[in-house]
Write a protein that holds these residues in place. Structure first.
Motif, mmCIF file in Angstrom:
data_model
loop_
_atom_site.group_PDB
_atom_site.id
_atom_site.type_symbol
_atom_site.label_atom_id
_atom_site.label_comp_id
_atom_site.label_asym_id
_atom_site.label_seq_id
_atom_site.Cartn_x
_atom_site.Cartn_y
_atom_site.Cartn_z
ATOM 1 N N ARG A 117 0.808 4.790 -2.220
ATOM 2 C CA ARG A 117 0.913 6.087 -1.548
ATOM 3 C C ARG A 117 2.135 6.897 -1.985
ATOM 4 N NH1 ARG A 117 -2.397 7.165 3.184
ATOM 5 N NH2 ARG A 117 -1.339 9.160 2.974
ATOM 6 N N PHE A 129 -1.277 7.648 -6.394
ATOM 7 C CA PHE A 129 -1.947 8.283 -5.265
ATOM 8 C C PHE A 129 -2.283 9.732 -5.576
ATOM 9 C CE2 PHE A 129 -1.792 10.640 -1.208
ATOM 10 C CZ PHE A 129 -2.877 10.049 -0.574
ATOM 11 N N HIS A 183 0.832 -1.204 0.000
ATOM 12 C CA HIS A 183 0.000 0.000 0.000
ATOM 13 C C HIS A 183 0.866 1.253 0.000
ATOM 14 C CE1 HIS A 183 -2.879 2.801 2.391
ATOM 15 N NE2 HIS A 183 -2.940 3.049 1.100
ATOM 16 N N GLU A 184 1.806 1.291 0.938
ATOM 17 C CA GLU A 184 2.624 2.494 1.109
ATOM 18 C C GLU A 184 3.576 2.733 -0.067
ATOM 19 O OE1 GLU A 184 2.309 4.710 3.586
ATOM 20 O OE2 GLU A 184 0.693 3.541 4.488
#
Length: 97
Positions: A67, A72, A62-63
């Protein structure tokens, strides 16, 4: 696997525009490496509240894969203008029965 849960409050009156922006941006999120599934839900009692549920391979997926990338930025450009406040985002793991 981790589950990202994002509580999103939308400016009242912008619910349909937010849903349309989510539809436009869904592929940006869903096609991210490490993303297993994406689902958006809308409150029945609180129709300006949405809950985004995303299954990731890991928090790092995810990061690092979302992100920290232009994905993002694009995602937030689409849905961010409809936020009443910054979303509350947390990660969860399953509890074994």
């Amino acid at each position: 696997m981790v589950l990202e849960v994002a509580l999103i409050d939308v400016v009242p009156g912008n619910e349909e525009a937010f849903a349309a922006a989510y539809a436009d941006g869904h592929k940006v999120l869903a096609d991210t490496p490490g993303c297993r599934s994406v689902r958006m839900t809308r409150g029945v009692e609180s129709p300006s509240r949405f809950v985004l549920l995303v299954e990731w391979d890991s928090v790092e997926a995810h990061e690092e894969n979302f992100r920290a990338t232009e994905r993002f930025v694009r995602w937030r450009e689409l849905i961010g203008p409809h936020f009443a406040a910054p979303p509350r985002v947390e990660h969860f793991v399953d509890v074994t029965a």
